[in-house]
Design a protein around this motif. Structure first.
Motif, PDB file in Angstrom:
ATOM      1  N   ILE A   1       0.842  -1.190   0.000  1.00 14.74           N
ATOM      2  CA  ILE A   1       0.000   0.000   0.000  1.00 14.74           C
ATOM      3  C   ILE A   1       0.878   1.240   0.000  1.00 14.74           C
ATOM      4  CG2 ILE A   1      -1.709   1.294   1.347  1.00 14.74           C
ATOM      5  CD1 ILE A   1      -2.486  -1.582   2.427  1.00 14.74           C
ATOM      6  N   VAL A   2       0.520   2.186  -0.862  1.00 13.86           N
ATOM      7  CA  VAL A   2       1.154   3.503  -0.880  1.00 13.86           C
ATOM      8  C   VAL A   2       0.018   4.519  -0.943  1.00 13.86           C
ATOM      9  CG1 VAL A   2       2.697   5.078  -2.094  1.00 13.86           C
ATOM     10  CG2 VAL A   2       3.209   2.621  -2.056  1.00 13.86           C
ATOM     11  N   LEU A   3      -0.106   5.308   0.110  1.00 11.82           N
ATOM     12  CA  LEU A   3      -1.143   6.331   0.197  1.00 11.82           C
ATOM     13  C   LEU A   3      -0.488   7.698   0.052  1.00 11.82           C
ATOM     14  CD1 LEU A   3      -2.963   4.885   3.336  1.00 11.82           C
ATOM     15  CD2 LEU A   3      -3.664   4.612   0.944  1.00 11.82           C
ATOM     16  N   SER A   4      -0.918   8.461  -0.934  1.00 12.58           N
ATOM     17  CA  SER A   4      -0.298   9.756  -1.197  1.00 12.58           C
ATOM     18  C   SER A   4      -1.101  10.896  -0.580  1.00 12.58           C
ATOM     19  CB  SER A   4      -0.183   9.976  -2.707  1.00 12.58           C
ATOM     20  OG  SER A   4       0.314  11.272  -2.964  1.00 12.58           O
ATOM     21  N   LEU A   5      -0.371  11.789   0.064  1.00 11.18           N
ATOM     22  CA  LEU A   5      -0.955  13.044   0.544  1.00 11.18           C
ATOM     23  C   LEU A   5      -0.239  14.218  -0.112  1.00 11.18           C
ATOM     24  CD1 LEU A   5      -1.718  12.414   4.315  1.00 11.18           C
ATOM     25  CD2 LEU A   5      -3.338  13.032   2.531  1.00 11.18           C
ATOM     26  N   GLY A   6       0.086  14.045  -1.386  1.00 12.56           N
ATOM     27  CA  GLY A   6       0.668  15.123  -2.177  1.00 12.56           C
ATOM     28  C   GLY A   6       1.957  15.665  -1.580  1.00 12.56           C
ATOM     29  N   ALA A   7       1.976  16.953  -1.334  1.00 17.87           N
ATOM     30  CA  ALA A   7       3.176  17.624  -0.826  1.00 17.87           C
ATOM     31  C   ALA A   7       3.597  17.108   0.553  1.00 17.87           C
ATOM     32  CB  ALA A   7       2.943  19.127  -0.763  1.00 17.87           C
ATOM     33  N   TYR A   8       2.697  16.421   1.247  1.00 17.77           N
ATOM     34  CA  TYR A   8       3.002  15.902   2.577  1.00 17.77           C
ATOM     35  C   TYR A   8       3.654  14.524   2.529  1.00 17.77           C
ATOM     36  CZ  TYR A   8       0.052  19.782   3.831  1.00 17.77           C
ATOM     37  OH  TYR A   8      -0.484  21.028   3.946  1.00 17.77           O
ATOM     38  N   GLY A   9       3.855  13.989   1.320  1.00 20.44           N
ATOM     39  CA  GLY A   9       4.534  12.715   1.171  1.00 20.44           C
ATOM     40  C   GLY A   9       3.588  11.545   1.059  1.00 20.44           C
ATOM     41  N   VAL A  10       4.127  10.349   1.295  1.00 23.61           N
ATOM     42  CA  VAL A  10       3.345   9.123   1.181  1.00 23.61           C
ATOM     43  C   VAL A  10       3.510   8.270   2.424  1.00 23.61           C
ATOM     44  CG1 VAL A  10       3.472   9.047  -1.347  1.00 23.61           C
ATOM     45  CG2 VAL A  10       5.162   7.803  -0.001  1.00 23.61           C
ATOM     46  N   TYR A  11       2.466   7.501   2.713  1.00 27.81           N
ATOM     47  CA  TYR A  11       2.528   6.472   3.735  1.00 27.81           C
ATOM     48  C   TYR A  11       2.608   5.145   2.999  1.00 27.81           C
ATOM     49  CZ  TYR A  11       1.460   3.605   7.782  1.00 27.81           C
ATOM     50  OH  TYR A  11       1.533   2.685   8.798  1.00 27.81           O
ATOM     51  N   TYR A  12       3.580   4.306   3.373  1.00 28.82           N
ATOM     52  CA  TYR A  12       3.738   3.016   2.714  1.00 28.82           C
ATOM     53  C   TYR A  12       3.611   1.910   3.755  1.00 28.82           C
ATOM     54  CZ  TYR A  12       8.420   3.357   4.679  1.00 28.82           C
ATOM     55  OH  TYR A  12       9.468   3.489   5.543  1.00 28.82           O
ATOM     56  N   SER A  13       3.123   0.761   3.316  1.00 23.87           N
ATOM     57  CA  SER A  13       2.946  -0.353   4.234  1.00 23.87           C
ATOM     58  C   SER A  13       2.968  -1.661   3.456  1.00 23.87           C
ATOM     59  CB  SER A  13       1.607  -0.202   4.970  1.00 23.87           C
ATOM     60  OG  SER A  13       1.398  -1.271   5.863  1.00 23.87           O
ATOM     61  N   SER A  14       3.815  -2.601   3.913  1.00 24.72           N
ATOM     62  CA  SER A  14       3.904  -3.927   3.304  1.00 24.72           C
ATOM     63  C   SER A  14       4.768  -4.821   4.178  1.00 24.72           C
ATOM     64  CB  SER A  14       4.519  -3.839   1.909  1.00 24.72           C
ATOM     65  OG  SER A  14       4.682  -5.122   1.345  1.00 24.72           O
ATOM     66  N   ASP A  15       4.303  -6.026   4.446  1.00 24.99           N
ATOM     67  CA  ASP A  15       5.110  -7.034   5.146  1.00 24.99           C
ATOM     68  C   ASP A  15       5.839  -6.496   6.369  1.00 24.99           C
ATOM     69  OD1 ASP A  15       4.395  -8.956   3.224  1.00 24.99           O
ATOM     70  OD2 ASP A  15       6.055  -8.361   1.933  1.00 24.99           O
ATOM     71  N   GLY A  16       5.157  -5.785   7.223  1.00 26.10           N
ATOM     72  CA  GLY A  16       5.773  -5.286   8.438  1.00 26.10           C
ATOM     73  C   GLY A  16       6.568  -4.006   8.279  1.00 26.10           C
ATOM     74  N   GLU A  17       6.781  -3.562   7.038  1.00 33.06           N
ATOM     75  CA  GLU A  17       7.441  -2.276   6.788  1.00 33.06           C
ATOM     76  C   GLU A  17       6.357  -1.224   6.611  1.00 33.06           C
ATOM     77  OE1 GLU A  17      11.248  -2.618   4.094  1.00 33.06           O
ATOM     78  OE2 GLU A  17       9.554  -3.671   3.168  1.00 33.06           O
TER      79      GLU A  17
END
Length: 133
Positions: A28-44
């Motif tokens: 999963i990669v969730l974008s909040l534009g200029a605020y960056g992204v939240y990423y999540s996969s396999d404990g990372e």
């Protein structure tokens, strides 16, 4: 906006990612534009800031982010490095009037990441990119 799930700030991202994980989504990669992204996969999981660039136009930045993610997945690049690569693709695109930076390539993105020490300028200046045509 997800039905019944708020997502408009950094605080909402982990819960939104968990909702997707429970639905079977692995990366999963969730974008909040200029605020960056939240990423999540396999404990990372975590936040990665957008690269500091002088924004000319936001047109195409999301597409460039997705292209960078696809490139990383197709070339079996580790997930966190793929996210970093994708953010650099978006950063390049933000610096031109076109929907895609005319010099966008794996080599140009790699050079950008090397120049920025994985995306951060030590003195806070905007990243210097090749000139758009």
């Amino acid at each position: 906006m997800l039905p019944g799930r708020p997502f408009g700030s950094r605080e909402h991202a982990p819960a939104v990612a968990e909702w997707f994980h429970r639905a079977g989504v692995v990366r999963i990669v969730l974008s909040l534009g200029a605020y960056g992204v939240y990423y999540s996969s396999d404990g990372e999981a975590g936040w990665m800031d957008a690269l500091p660039v002088d924004v000319v136009s936001v047109n195409g930045a999301g597409d460039a982010l997705m292209a960078g993610l696809a490139y990383g997945f197709l070339h079996a690049i580790p997930f966190v490095d793929t996210v970093r690569f994708a953010l650099a693709c978006a950063a390049m695109t933000l610096t031109c009037h076109d929907n895609c930076h005319p010099h966008l390539s794996a080599a140009a993105v790699g050079a950008l990441l090397q120049r920025t020490a994985a995306g951060t300028m030590a003195d806070g200046r905007a990243v210097a990119l090749p000139p758009a045509a």
